[in-house]
Design a protein around this motif. Structure first.
Motif, mmCIF file in Angstrom:
data_model
loop_
_atom_site.group_PDB
_atom_site.id
_atom_site.type_symbol
_atom_site.label_atom_id
_atom_site.label_comp_id
_atom_site.label_asym_id
_atom_site.label_seq_id
_atom_site.Cartn_x
_atom_site.Cartn_y
_atom_site.Cartn_z
ATOM 1 N N CYS A 90 0.670 -1.175 0.094
ATOM 2 C CA CYS A 90 0.033 0.108 -0.354
ATOM 3 C C CYS A 90 0.725 1.370 -0.428
ATOM 4 O O CYS A 90 1.645 1.245 0.432
ATOM 5 C CB CYS A 90 -1.218 -0.024 1.217
ATOM 6 S SG CYS A 90 -2.379 1.560 1.150
ATOM 7 N N MET A 92 0.219 4.379 -0.251
ATOM 8 C CA MET A 92 -1.353 5.248 0.903
ATOM 9 C C MET A 92 -1.056 6.241 2.136
ATOM 10 O O MET A 92 -1.244 7.789 2.188
ATOM 11 C CB MET A 92 -2.689 5.109 1.168
ATOM 12 C CG MET A 92 -3.643 4.977 0.330
ATOM 13 S SD MET A 92 -4.022 5.976 -0.400
ATOM 14 C CE MET A 92 -3.439 5.599 -2.371
ATOM 15 N N GLY A 93 0.211 5.377 2.476
ATOM 16 C CA GLY A 93 1.298 6.384 3.734
ATOM 17 C C GLY A 93 0.561 6.980 4.822
ATOM 18 O O GLY A 93 1.001 7.944 5.678
ATOM 19 N N CYS A 94 -1.056 6.076 5.302
ATOM 20 C CA CYS A 94 -1.724 6.475 6.301
ATOM 21 C C CYS A 94 -0.302 6.341 8.016
ATOM 22 O O CYS A 94 0.372 5.596 7.727
ATOM 23 C CB CYS A 94 -2.715 5.829 6.968
ATOM 24 S SG CYS A 94 -3.770 5.102 6.081
ATOM 25 N N PHE A 96 -0.557 5.966 10.889
ATOM 26 C CA PHE A 96 -0.376 5.044 12.054
ATOM 27 C C PHE A 96 -0.540 3.786 11.695
ATOM 28 O O PHE A 96 -0.440 3.116 12.714
ATOM 29 C CB PHE A 96 -2.056 5.596 12.822
ATOM 30 C CG PHE A 96 -3.106 5.329 11.370
ATOM 31 C CD1 PHE A 96 -3.583 3.440 11.524
ATOM 32 C CD2 PHE A 96 -3.630 5.667 10.367
ATOM 33 C CE1 PHE A 96 -4.820 3.382 10.665
ATOM 34 C CE2 PHE A 96 -4.964 5.375 9.767
ATOM 35 C CZ PHE A 96 -5.227 4.454 9.326
ATOM 36 N N CYS A 97 -0.573 4.139 10.106
ATOM 37 C CA CYS A 97 -0.159 2.153 9.891
ATOM 38 C C CYS A 97 0.852 0.824 10.224
ATOM 39 O O CYS A 97 1.819 1.825 9.460
ATOM 40 C CB CYS A 97 -1.236 2.182 8.517
ATOM 41 S SG CYS A 97 -0.739 0.387 7.905
ATOM 42 N N PHE A 99 0.778 -1.104 8.705
ATOM 43 C CA PHE A 99 0.623 -2.887 8.365
ATOM 44 C C PHE A 99 1.640 -3.080 6.758
ATOM 45 O O PHE A 99 1.501 -3.953 6.231
ATOM 46 C CB PHE A 99 -1.013 -2.926 8.117
ATOM 47 C CG PHE A 99 -1.611 -3.852 7.025
ATOM 48 C CD1 PHE A 99 -0.947 -5.565 7.631
ATOM 49 C CD2 PHE A 99 -1.974 -4.053 5.524
ATOM 50 C CE1 PHE A 99 -1.453 -6.846 6.371
ATOM 51 C CE2 PHE A 99 -1.982 -4.561 5.207
ATOM 52 C CZ PHE A 99 -2.170 -6.111 5.626
ATOM 53 N N ALA A 100 1.225 -1.953 5.981
ATOM 54 C CA ALA A 100 1.696 -1.251 4.571
ATOM 55 C C ALA A 100 2.699 -1.595 4.556
ATOM 56 O O ALA A 100 3.855 -1.318 5.294
ATOM 57 C CB ALA A 100 1.190 -0.077 4.404
ATOM 58 N N GLY A 136 -4.086 -4.222 1.392
ATOM 59 C CA GLY A 136 -3.929 -2.645 1.577
ATOM 60 C C GLY A 136 -4.144 -2.062 -0.042
ATOM 61 O O GLY A 136 -4.691 -2.753 -0.945
ATOM 62 N N LEU A 137 -3.933 -0.815 -0.902
ATOM 63 C CA LEU A 137 -4.397 -0.447 -2.152
ATOM 64 C C LEU A 137 -3.045 -0.659 -3.365
ATOM 65 O O LEU A 137 -2.453 0.724 -3.334
ATOM 66 C CB LEU A 137 -5.109 1.081 -2.033
ATOM 67 C CG LEU A 137 -6.117 1.431 -0.767
ATOM 68 C CD1 LEU A 137 -6.462 2.755 -0.623
ATOM 69 C CD2 LEU A 137 -7.195 0.067 -0.760
ATOM 70 N N PHE A 168 -11.967 2.272 2.080
ATOM 71 C CA PHE A 168 -10.584 3.237 1.560
ATOM 72 C C PHE A 168 -10.748 2.220 0.125
ATOM 73 O O PHE A 168 -10.125 2.779 -0.693
ATOM 74 C CB PHE A 168 -9.649 3.261 2.719
ATOM 75 C CG PHE A 168 -8.894 4.169 2.451
ATOM 76 C CD1 PHE A 168 -9.004 4.855 0.813
ATOM 77 C CD2 PHE A 168 -8.029 4.595 2.967
ATOM 78 C CE1 PHE A 168 -7.940 6.203 1.064
ATOM 79 C CE2 PHE A 168 -6.467 5.268 2.953
ATOM 80 C CZ PHE A 168 -6.891 6.606 1.805
HETATM 81 S S1 SF4 Z 1 -3.663 -0.277 4.939
HETATM 82 FE FE1 SF4 Z 1 -4.657 1.059 5.168
HETATM 83 S S2 SF4 Z 1 -3.876 2.472 6.899
HETATM 84 FE FE2 SF4 Z 1 -2.255 1.457 6.079
HETATM 85 S S3 SF4 Z 1 -1.435 2.765 5.062
HETATM 86 FE FE3 SF4 Z 1 -2.883 1.635 3.445
HETATM 87 S S4 SF4 Z 1 -5.120 2.336 3.599
HETATM 88 FE FE4 SF4 Z 1 -3.107 3.401 5.461
#
Ligand code: SF4
Length: 421
Positions: A90, A92-94, A96-97, A99-100, A136-137, A168
């Motif tokens: 992913c 997106m760079g959230c 708090f995440c 996981f990505a 993830g995206l 999302f």
């Molecule tokens: S996996 Fe979800 S929370 Fe993590 S960066 Fe990507 S969109 Fe954001």
């Protein structure tokens, strides 16, 4: 459906009355009105979330427990399910995440629809009625990837409930497919989507989202997708992620907004409060001086209890996340207005990637032990809260966890005596 105020009066026990009388006058007034079936306003919600006095907190917990008893009785529910994260790639760079991953990074994963279906089959063989699928995206993910996953699972398992794709992911898939949300969601429903997780809500506040996610999915877009899903007949859960750069007034506004959506659509099945796990989160590791390391224990208690009070008569199921809190604290929440322990999960990985160490799976028989030790009746449900089995005089089949565990998640139960038969 809202309850008859006279029922509250009749059911109010002497114990509850005594605890209420110990509260400060302003808190007593709000709780008394809630017990009479009146709606708690956003300002009153902020007031309840902000209490610091022990007697006020005790009154809030007792009120939440009384409302839980009215809504759910002694039953505590859970679902046998498997979590499948089809990709952790992913961009997106959230912040708090944890996981990505970048696509060439160690540990990056992208399962084909057939591999996802294979994992769903393993879950079905272990008695699961639901697979919970999120990813993830991935920048190379085509818009049709979401329907491909649904079709692959349904081809093998027509009876499996597919609970999948956060708002999302719907935002992303609809953009990639150049389709409006309603058409994209209706197509997914036709392909077998049964319900959606209401994740990616975080806190529905623009300033907070700017910090957490750079507001890539705005609060308004989240709400639009959720309302559209409910409108095409796809129920969703609701979530709140708290304990980072947020404050009590954000929580009350968030819960009130969920309540307004539910008033219009009736499409939420439950609320799941998700405490922020800071350990591996860039949001915290890069700014420890301005970001809190998750909620305090009192905030966790208040989040579940005040949510129950604010949502009473609107969303009857308040779920605790054992992956965020661990089994012992999850059991504590059964006295804070909670009536649902979520799923067995089998392969939890999002909280684990953020630094939680509460394991990937709790089996159905372990959940039953936890519930009975709290003096309640374990009930297995499906995703939309239809009862599958009531374990009042028998146990679910004993299964070894899918992935071996380093320690027993229920070792805390050894501290408690066996409940009376
Ligand atoms: S996996 Fe979800 S929370 Fe993590 S960066 Fe990507 S969109 Fe954001």
């Amino acid at each position: 459906m809202r309850s008859n105020p006279r029922d509250f009066e009749r059911r109010r026990s002497a114990d509850l009355q005594a605890v209420l009388e110990g509260a400060s006058r302003p808190v007593w007034r709000v709780l008394n009105r809630a017990l009479l079936g009146r709606e708690v306003s956003e300002a009153e919600g902020t007031q309840l979330f902000s209490v610091t006095d022990a007697a006020d907190r005790a009154a809030i917990y007792a009120t939440a427990d009384a409302l839980r008893q009215t809504a759910n009785g002694d039953r505590v529910t859970f679902v046998v399910n498997r979590n499948i994260n089809f990709t952790n790639v992913c961009y997106m760079g959230c912040r708090f995440c944890g996981f990505a991953r970048r696509k060439d990074e160690a540990g990056a994963e992208w399962l084909s629809p057939e591999e996802v279906a294979q994992r769903a089959e393993e879950a079905w063989a272990r008695g699961a009625t639901e697979v919970c699928i999120q990813g993830g995206l991935h920048p190379k993910l085509p818009g049709h990837a979401y329907r491909d996953i649904l079709l692959a699972i349904k081809a093998r398992l027509p009876g499996m409930h597919i609970h999948a794709f956060s708002p999302f992911e719907i935002w992303y898939g609809a953009r990639k497919s150049k389709m409006p949300y309603a058409a994209f969601l209706a197509d997914l429903k036709a392909c077998g989507l049964g319900s959606m997780p209401g994740t990616a809500a975080e806190i529905l506040d623009t300033e907070v989202r700017q910090v957490l996610t750079r507001d890539k999915l705005s609060a308004d877009a989240w709400e639009e997708i959720i309302r559209t899903a409910h409108g095409v007949g796809i129920p969703t859960t609701a979530t709140i992620m708290y304990g980072h750069v947020d404050a009590p007034h954000h929580w009350a506004a968030h819960i009130a907004r969920l309540r307004d959506i539910q008033r219009d659509t009736g499409g939420f099945t439950e609320l799941v409060p998700l405490s922020f796990v800071h350990t591996e989160s860039p949001l915290y590791t890069q700014s420890p001086e301005t970001v809190r390391p998750g909620p305090t224990a009192q905030e966790v208690d208040l989040m579940h209890a005040v949510s129950r009070i604010m949502l009473h008569g609107f969303i009857d199921n308040i779920q605790v996340s054992w992956t965020k809190l661990g089994a012992a604290r999850a059991q504590d929440m059964l006295t804070r207005g909670v009536n649902d322990l979520g799923g067995t999960l089998m392969n939890e990985s999002i909280s684990r990637a953020a630094g939680a160490d509460h394991g990937q799976e709790i089996t159905a028989s372990e959940l039953c032990r936890m519930i009975r030790a709290a003096g309640r009746v374990p009930v297995r449900r499906n995703t939309v809260y239809d009862v599958i089995d009531v374990y009042d005089d028998h146990d679910p089949a004993e299964l070894a966890p899918l992935v071996a565990r380093a320690r027993d998640p229920l070792d805390f139960l050894a501290m408690f005596p066996e409940p009376a038969p």
